[in-house]
Design an enzyme around this catalytic site. Sequence first.
Site, short mmCIF file in Angstrom:
data_model
loop_
_atom_site.label_atom_id
_atom_site.label_comp_id
_atom_site.label_asym_id
_atom_site.label_seq_id
_atom_site.Cartn_x
_atom_site.Cartn_y
_atom_site.Cartn_z
N GLY A 1 0.82 -1.21 0.00
CA GLY A 1 0.00 0.00 0.00
C GLY A 1 0.84 1.24 0.00
O GLY A 1 2.07 1.21 0.11
N GLN A 2 0.14 2.33 -0.14
CA GLN A 2 0.80 3.62 -0.13
C GLN A 2 -0.01 4.54 0.74
O GLN A 2 -1.12 4.93 0.39
CB GLN A 2 0.87 4.16 -1.56
CG GLN A 2 1.41 5.56 -1.63
CD GLN A 2 2.46 5.70 -2.71
OE1 GLN A 2 2.58 4.85 -3.58
NE2 GLN A 2 3.21 6.77 -2.64
N GLY A 3 0.52 4.82 1.91
CA GLY A 3 -0.25 5.64 2.85
C GLY A 3 0.30 7.03 2.89
O GLY A 3 1.16 7.39 2.09
N GLY A 4 -0.20 7.80 3.82
CA GLY A 4 0.32 9.15 3.98
C GLY A 4 1.81 9.06 4.26
O GLY A 4 2.24 8.23 5.06
N PHE A 5 2.58 9.86 3.59
CA PHE A 5 4.01 9.99 3.87
C PHE A 5 4.86 8.79 3.53
O PHE A 5 6.01 8.71 3.92
CB PHE A 5 4.27 10.36 5.33
CG PHE A 5 3.53 11.56 5.75
CD1 PHE A 5 3.88 12.81 5.26
CD2 PHE A 5 2.44 11.46 6.59
CE1 PHE A 5 3.17 13.92 5.63
CE2 PHE A 5 1.73 12.58 6.96
CZ PHE A 5 2.09 13.82 6.48
N GLY A 6 4.33 7.80 2.83
CA GLY A 6 5.24 6.74 2.45
C GLY A 6 4.55 5.46 2.00
O GLY A 6 3.33 5.34 2.03
N VAL B 1 3.99 1.24 2.09
CA VAL B 1 3.86 0.21 3.11
C VAL B 1 4.19 -1.15 2.51
O VAL B 1 3.74 -1.47 1.41
CB VAL B 1 2.43 0.21 3.69
CG1 VAL B 1 2.31 -0.81 4.82
CG2 VAL B 1 2.04 1.59 4.19
N LYS C 1 6.21 0.55 7.25
CA LYS C 1 5.95 1.79 6.52
C LYS C 1 7.26 2.55 6.40
O LYS C 1 7.92 2.86 7.38
CB LYS C 1 4.92 2.62 7.30
CG LYS C 1 4.58 3.93 6.64
CD LYS C 1 3.27 4.42 7.22
CE LYS C 1 3.15 5.92 7.17
NZ LYS C 1 2.01 6.38 7.94
N ASP D 1 -7.32 12.80 10.45
CA ASP D 1 -7.36 12.22 9.12
C ASP D 1 -8.09 10.88 9.13
O ASP D 1 -7.62 9.90 8.58
CB ASP D 1 -5.94 12.07 8.56
CG ASP D 1 -5.94 11.90 7.04
OD1 ASP D 1 -6.96 12.22 6.41
OD2 ASP D 1 -4.93 11.43 6.50
#
Length: 851
Positions: free
Chosen positions: A544-549, A551, A564, A661
């Site tokens: 995945g791609q979460g806030g700030f980076g 995963v 992460k 958020d």
Amino acid sequence: MAWSGIRYGYGTVLLLLLLLVKPCASDDRLVPGKPLFPGATIVSGSGSFALGFFSLTKSTPANLYLGIWYNNVPRLTVVWVANRETPITNSTSPPPALSLTNTSDLVLSDASGRVLWTTNVTGGVSPLPTAAAIGLAAVLLDTGNLAVRSPNGTTLWQSFEHPSDTFLPGMKIRMKYKHNGERRGERVVSWKGPDDPSPGSFAYGADPVTFLQMFVWNGTRPALRSAPWTGFMVDGQYPANSSAYIYVAIVNTEEDTYISYSLSDGAAHTRYVLTYSGEYQLQSWNGSSSAWAVLGKWPTWECNRYAHCGPYGYCDSTMAAPTCRCLDGFEPANSDEWSSGRFSRGCRQKEALRCGDGDGDGFLALPGMKSPDKFVLVPNRTAGECAAECAKNCSCVAYAYANLSSSGSSKGDVTRCLVWAGELIDTEKMGDMAGGETLYLRSAGLDDTGSRSRANTHAMKIVLPTVLVSSTVILAGTILACFKLQARKRNREDHRKLELILGGTGTSDGLGEGNTAQDFEFPFVRFEDIVVATDNFSEACKIGQGGFGKVYKAMLSGKEVAIKRLSKDSEQGTNEFRNEVVLIARLQHRNLVRLLGCSVQGDEKTLIYEYLPNKSLDATLFDNSRKMLLDWPIRFNIVKGVARGLLYLHQDSRLTIIHRDLKAANVLLDGEMRPKIADFGMARIFSDNQTKANTRRVAGTYGYMAPEYAMEGIFSIKSDVYSFGVLLVEIVTGVRRSSIDDIMGFPNLIIYAWNMWKEGKTGHLADSSIMDTCLPDEILLCIQVALLCLQENPDDRPHMSYVVLSLENRSTTLPKPNQPAYFTQRSTEMEQIIYNKNSVNTLTLTNIEAR
Ligand SMILES: *[C@@H]1O[C@H](CO)[C@@H](O)[C@H](O)[C@H]1NC(C)=O
Ligand SMILES: *[C@@H]1O[C@H](CO)[C@@H](O)[C@H](O)[C@H]1NC(C)=O
Ligand SMILES: *[C@@H]1O[C@H](CO)[C@@H](O)[C@H](O)[C@H]1NC(C)=O
Ligand SMILES: *[C@@H]1O[C@H](CO)[C@@H](O)[C@H](O)[C@H]1NC(C)=O
Ligand SMILES: *[C@@H]1O[C@H](CO)[C@@H](O)[C@H](O)[C@H]1NC(C)=O
Ligand SMILES: *[C@@H]1O[C@H](CO)[C@@H](O)[C@H](O)[C@H]1NC(C)=O
Ligand SMILES: *[C@@H]1O[C@H](CO)[C@@H](O)[C@H](O)[C@H]1NC(C)=O
Ligand SMILES: *[C@@H]1O[C@H](CO)[C@@H](O)[C@H](O)[C@H]1NC(C)=O
Ligand SMILES: *[C@@H]1O[C@H](CO)[C@@H](O)[C@H](O)[C@H]1NC(C)=O
Ligand SMILES: *[C@@H]1O[C@H](CO)[C@@H](O)[C@H](O)[C@H]1NC(C)=O
Ligand SMILES: *[C@@H]1O[C@H](CO)[C@@H](O)[C@H](O)[C@H]1NC(C)=O
Ligand SMILES: *[C@@H]1O[C@H](CO)[C@@H](O)[C@H](O)[C@H]1NC(C)=O
């Protein structure tokens, strides 16, 4: 003397109360005309503290003192003493007494009528007429504060402003008075010995010259010094036990700047105490061992002591075994002494500065430092001006800059440019995470590439006087950050680093529930191990791609984990990283994702979480081929779980955490589809009283943001409640809030839900894949709760406690919601505005997966 037995236990005190038959006020207050005599006590409202006479030795005649102690701690622990310097030595009858006079003063007089101690507020000149004195009282508050209150309720005097050796929760240690300049900040003064409360030689308080740092003095000489204040307001909380937090803050108001702290509800008695041997300790009462556990102490290690490493030396606290080193470009003044552990002579410059002859000197940026003492404060400078200030004067050897208003709470621009002209003394390397700041050190012999050709450099970057690296000071430390909690094990540097990040681990008290000391060994993982585990961050491992980076999924220590990796180029990275680690490591709730560890190496920062096989809620909820996995009972449980998790964040303790958020992408599902709230990179902590805050940096996700937050940057627990409302509608309908398509002819999901509810057709809202499993009453309940959460006026929105209660009880008598925020005239322009903001600032960062 009979009361000398007090020291030996609570039982004895009770016994004494029976023996000494005195008219005793078992009240929480002292009023004029009713003095307090030995043997009687005044007990605070809920019984936490007692005020009375005590004695510490068995000798006769024993010295008798008036003081305040913990009433329900079975070992006499005195937190305040009135007559420290004037013990009652002769207490034959008539007995000594504490009385409140009609001049609003507390007076302690002995048998002979001699005044041993008095508050002397009025100087004894303006007695209140008898009638007016009604209502005058000295009240022992539950905080342990003895307050003399005038009939109109104003506090005339309080023991909290006259501390003894103990700094209690709620007390303020003032650094600076903006008005009333003649007053000195409070000082905590140690006892002389274990049984002698008279003032010892150690004192803790603010630097009376600069008001920027805290000291522990030994007599008149500094013994310990904190890092100079950099404007970072709130320090992390130290774990007392899983449900208890200590919350330390530097508060900067119009009136004054002070340090204070509070405990979460249900925390054990906890106090800072300056011991007679000069250690500043954080102690917490452990009921099961009937002893005060030392959670942390200062000095944490030998080289913390003031000037221990000598001029131009520094204590490297980031090492497993902290020791002295020389600043970059310096070498030990006497290498024999240095290598045998005598550091006091410090270091000398290896190469003379060439100041003035054109090329040559530059400034080395040393990040994560506690700046040296003996600085000169230059007011009203920008970062660039501060650098120039130092560069232009050859006698300036270093500078450090902080914008004290960056925390947003002090009025006006308060900047802090520190410059050093003399020796650099009492420097420490504490790490960025522990609250260090960047110290810019004038240095000769820098080569063209901007790095020192010699090996063994500890400096990170070279900067020219006018070119400043974006200020790392944002993070920089608080006064108390230098107060590191005692390290249990220091065999690995990485482990130590984590302790610094977290403010340290306790000595014995673990973090409680499922996060024992054992677990705490785990958190630090070497970056190399992470590289191996993720196959060098291969795409194959990416989940995945979460806030700030991004995963990744990986196996570590035989455990499936989610890793992460914070993107290096995200400017906010370090901030959010610190936020997230500090926050989550201390949060323990079944509906919050668990942080297992982290890794910092250079600018590589990674967080290690428990792996949740069912990924984020949005991956299933909005996927037509998967959404049937979420039948209604599961969805209803997700709704309730998220609500409970959010309630925990908002109300668990006196700490209030605003997630900022909340959205489907930040709700992860475990193997049993139970929800866990994730991604705390944006979260903010509120203090006791704070109900809302304002930020210039609106961050969050389009569609989930409450209007007042999106428009004006005002956030509060009620902006989280709004986001919860959006999420709730999404869970019922299985439709994204941010869906660009019309929804049954309505412009957006919220408007659609509002109309269906108004027309009594909430049943139509349910996702088609839950038609078979849903209960109409529960759908109605959820939509109505959601609409309550979505109301425009934040004050109208319910608290999460109300939401949880309504959902759990399947409440049928909910109030009627007002039309949701998106219906007002304000909202017409809003999406456009949000869209514009989105393109220019940080919003984009967390936004990616919401599309
Ligand atoms: C203690 O006080 C009593 C009464 O005031 C007095 O008679 C006695 O001499 C005093 N003792 C000492 C040791 O001062
Ligand atoms: C109380 O204060 C006044 C003036 O501030 C002083 O003259 C007086 O001596 C003080 N009294 C005591 C008992 O300390
Ligand atoms: C205040 O108390 C003193 C003795 O404690 C008494 O002599 C005086 O008259 C009182 N003053 C008033 C105004 O009540
Ligand atoms: C309350 O009483 C004190 C003296 O007892 C006085 O100084 C103060 O001005 C009063 N405050 C108000 C608000 O009346
Ligand atoms: C405090 O100062 C005294 C005298 O200067 C010295 O002997 C003692 O070691 C010092 N103690 C500490 C803890 O610094
Ligand atoms: C935390 O401390 C409080 C107060 O001593 C106690 O009631 C509670 O059980 C403790 N919690 C844990 C998990 O130890
Ligand atoms: C701060 O500096 C700026 C320009 O350098 C000046 O205009 C301003 O008046 C100064 N403010 C104060 C309070 O000295
Ligand atoms: C340079 O700094 C020193 C020490 O702070 C000061 O005494 C001197 O006046 C400064 N010189 C100039 C030109 O500003
Ligand atoms: C300090 O920070 C505040 C708020 O972030 C900002 O408005 C101000 O311009 C900064 N001042 C300087 C001199 O950088
Ligand atoms: C309290 O002390 C007991 C016995 O020493 C110890 O086992 C326990 O872990 C301690 N608990 C806390 C919360 O410190
Ligand atoms: C990992 O990948 C980076 C570039 O993506 C490469 O520079 C590095 O050498 C690789 N490390 C290992 C251990 O393969
Ligand atoms: C909380 O607010 C009350 C009243 O508004 C104030 O008296 C108190 O000092 C505040 N407490 C803190 C910790 O700010």
